[in-house]
Scaffold this motif. Structure first.
Motif, PDB file in Angstrom:
ATOM      1  N   LEU A  18     -59.789  41.822  -8.082  1.00 10.93           N
ATOM      2  CA  LEU A  18     -60.646  42.029  -6.922  1.00 10.93           C
ATOM      3  C   LEU A  18     -61.788  42.938  -7.339  1.00 10.93           C
ATOM      4  CD1 LEU A  18     -58.288  42.801  -3.872  1.00 10.93           C
ATOM      5  CD2 LEU A  18     -59.786  40.804  -4.134  1.00 10.93           C
ATOM      6  N   ARG A  19     -62.898  42.816  -6.631  1.00 12.69           N
ATOM      7  CA  ARG A  19     -64.025  43.710  -6.868  1.00 12.69           C
ATOM      8  C   ARG A  19     -64.417  44.366  -5.553  1.00 12.69           C
ATOM      9  NH1 ARG A  19     -70.372  42.572  -7.963  1.00 12.69           N
ATOM     10  NH2 ARG A  19     -70.798  44.217  -9.509  1.00 12.69           N
ATOM     11  N   LEU A  20     -64.359  45.682  -5.535  1.00 12.78           N
ATOM     12  CA  LEU A  20     -64.777  46.444  -4.363  1.00 12.78           C
ATOM     13  C   LEU A  20     -66.228  46.906  -4.545  1.00 12.78           C
ATOM     14  CD1 LEU A  20     -61.660  48.734  -3.791  1.00 12.78           C
ATOM     15  CD2 LEU A  20     -62.059  46.401  -2.981  1.00 12.78           C
ATOM     16  N   SER A  21     -66.938  46.937  -3.430  1.00 16.50           N
ATOM     17  CA  SER A  21     -68.312  47.452  -3.425  1.00 16.50           C
ATOM     18  C   SER A  21     -68.436  48.506  -2.342  1.00 16.50           C
ATOM     19  CB  SER A  21     -69.317  46.328  -3.148  1.00 16.50           C
ATOM     20  OG  SER A  21     -69.239  45.315  -4.108  1.00 16.50           O
ATOM     21  N   THR A  77     -75.243  51.889  -4.822  1.00 21.11           N
ATOM     22  CA  THR A  77     -73.981  51.167  -4.685  1.00 21.11           C
ATOM     23  C   THR A  77     -73.059  51.466  -5.864  1.00 21.11           C
ATOM     24  OG1 THR A  77     -75.052  49.392  -3.432  1.00 21.11           O
ATOM     25  CG2 THR A  77     -72.940  48.886  -4.465  1.00 21.11           C
ATOM     26  N   VAL A  78     -71.776  51.601  -5.543  1.00 15.83           N
ATOM     27  CA  VAL A  78     -70.757  51.779  -6.564  1.00 15.83           C
ATOM     28  C   VAL A  78     -69.773  50.621  -6.459  1.00 15.83           C
ATOM     29  CG1 VAL A  78     -69.302  53.265  -5.095  1.00 15.83           C
ATOM     30  CG2 VAL A  78     -69.109  53.409  -7.588  1.00 15.83           C
ATOM     31  N   TYR A  79     -69.269  50.185  -7.594  1.00 13.35           N
ATOM     32  CA  TYR A  79     -68.350  49.054  -7.662  1.00 13.35           C
ATOM     33  C   TYR A  79     -67.046  49.479  -8.325  1.00 13.35           C
ATOM     34  CZ  TYR A  79     -72.838  46.668  -7.106  1.00 13.35           C
ATOM     35  OH  TYR A  79     -74.079  46.276  -6.664  1.00 13.35           O
ATOM     36  N   LEU A  80     -65.975  48.777  -7.982  1.00 15.43           N
ATOM     37  CA  LEU A  80     -64.709  48.957  -8.664  1.00 15.43           C
ATOM     38  C   LEU A  80     -64.157  47.571  -8.973  1.00 15.43           C
ATOM     39  CD1 LEU A  80     -62.665  51.109  -9.644  1.00 15.43           C
ATOM     40  CD2 LEU A  80     -61.381  50.660  -7.536  1.00 15.43           C
ATOM     41  N   GLN A  81     -64.197  47.205 -10.239  1.00 18.68           N
ATOM     42  CA  GLN A  81     -63.613  45.943 -10.679  1.00 18.68           C
ATOM     43  C   GLN A  81     -62.156  46.202 -11.034  1.00 18.68           C
ATOM     44  OE1 GLN A  81     -65.019  42.711 -10.948  1.00 18.68           O
ATOM     45  NE2 GLN A  81     -62.853  42.213 -11.280  1.00 18.68           N
ATOM     46  N   TYR A  93     -58.298  51.713   0.048  1.00 23.90           N
ATOM     47  CA  TYR A  93     -59.227  52.264  -0.939  1.00 23.90           C
ATOM     48  C   TYR A  93     -60.445  52.825  -0.210  1.00 23.90           C
ATOM     49  CZ  TYR A  93     -56.543  50.405  -4.807  1.00 23.90           C
ATOM     50  OH  TYR A  93     -55.541  50.169  -5.731  1.00 23.90           O
ATOM     51  N   TYR A  94     -60.764  54.079  -0.523  1.00 19.39           N
ATOM     52  CA  TYR A  94     -61.870  54.788   0.113  1.00 19.39           C
ATOM     53  C   TYR A  94     -62.952  55.097  -0.917  1.00 19.39           C
ATOM     54  CZ  TYR A  94     -58.562  55.651   3.918  1.00 19.39           C
ATOM     55  OH  TYR A  94     -57.653  55.512   4.939  1.00 19.39           O
ATOM     56  N   CYS A  95     -64.165  54.800  -0.535  1.00 18.14           N
ATOM     57  CA  CYS A  95     -65.317  55.163  -1.344  1.00 18.14           C
ATOM     58  C   CYS A  95     -65.738  56.589  -0.979  1.00 18.14           C
ATOM     59  CB  CYS A  95     -66.444  54.189  -1.025  1.00 18.14           C
ATOM     60  SG  CYS A  95     -68.055  54.611  -1.688  1.00 18.14           S
ATOM     61  N   THR A 115     -60.953  50.282   2.810  1.00 14.81           N
ATOM     62  CA  THR A 115     -60.735  48.841   2.757  1.00 14.81           C
ATOM     63  C   THR A 115     -59.337  48.595   2.178  1.00 14.81           C
ATOM     64  OG1 THR A 115     -61.629  46.710   2.004  1.00 14.81           O
ATOM     65  CG2 THR A 115     -61.814  48.551   0.469  1.00 14.81           C
ATOM     66  N   GLN A 116     -58.592  47.716   2.818  1.00 18.18           N
ATOM     67  CA  GLN A 116     -57.202  47.467   2.424  1.00 18.18           C
ATOM     68  C   GLN A 116     -57.143  46.535   1.220  1.00 18.18           C
ATOM     69  OE1 GLN A 116     -54.159  48.639   3.870  1.00 18.18           O
ATOM     70  NE2 GLN A 116     -53.287  47.687   2.037  1.00 18.18           N
ATOM     71  N   VAL A 117     -56.358  46.935   0.247  1.00 14.09           N
ATOM     72  CA  VAL A 117     -56.039  46.080  -0.896  1.00 14.09           C
ATOM     73  C   VAL A 117     -54.527  45.887  -0.902  1.00 14.09           C
ATOM     74  CG1 VAL A 117     -55.979  45.911  -3.408  1.00 14.09           C
ATOM     75  CG2 VAL A 117     -58.030  46.793  -2.263  1.00 14.09           C
ATOM     76  N   THR A 118     -54.097  44.640  -0.850  1.00 15.44           N
ATOM     77  CA  THR A 118     -52.678  44.317  -0.860  1.00 15.44           C
ATOM     78  C   THR A 118     -52.389  43.386  -2.028  1.00 15.44           C
ATOM     79  OG1 THR A 118     -52.556  44.525   1.544  1.00 15.44           O
ATOM     80  CG2 THR A 118     -50.756  43.352   0.446  1.00 15.44           C
ATOM     81  N   VAL A 119     -51.470  43.811  -2.874  1.00 15.03           N
ATOM     82  CA  VAL A 119     -51.080  43.007  -4.038  1.00 15.03           C
ATOM     83  C   VAL A 119     -49.657  42.522  -3.805  1.00 15.03           C
ATOM     84  CG1 VAL A 119     -50.861  42.916  -6.532  1.00 15.03           C
ATOM     85  CG2 VAL A 119     -52.544  44.456  -5.479  1.00 15.03           C
TER      86      VAL A 119
END
Length: 121
Positions: A18-21, A77-81, A93-95, A115-119
């Motif tokens: 996933l990629r978060l922005s 903008t910051v990203y998390l790959q 996940y909080y920016c 933003t919710q990340v569910t694996v």
């Protein structure tokens, strides 16, 4: 005032990506460190990764080699790959960003709404 708006969360299978922005907007004179924290149910919020204005990065040991943080200063903008995701990565996940709103105001920390990340399979 400064707003941080996150996007990119969702449900993914173990091993997926996933990629978060996170885009910052509002009254911005300068943005210094940016990054991502996460909070799983019944656990404390923890740092995932951070990046300075000159792109020096820092990662939690649990995500090293799997996650990559980057930023686009022109877009604020910051990203998390995130790759090779594991069920243990499930969290909100909080920016965050360290922002100065004018030349004379102190640097302050701002947070996104999460933003919710569910694996899960």
């Amino acid at each position: 005032q400064v707003q941080l708006v996150e996007s990119g969360g969702g449900l993914v299978q173990p091993g997926g990506s996933l990629r978060l922005s996170c885009a910052a907007s509002g009254s911005i004179f300068g943005i210094y460190a940016m990054g991502w924290y996460r909070q799983a149910p019944a656990k404390q919020r923890e740092l995932v990764a951070s990046i300075t204005s000159d792109s020096t990065t820092n990662y939690a040991d649990s995500v090293k080699g799997r996650f990559t943080i980057s930023r686009d200063n022109a877009k604020n903008t910051v990203y998390l790959q995130m790759s090779s995701l594991e069920p243990e990565d499930t969290a909100v996940y909080y920016c965050h960003a360290r922002v100065q709103t004018s030349r004379i105001t102190p640097v302050q920390t701002y947070w996104g709404q999460g933003t919710q990340v569910t694996v899960s399979s």
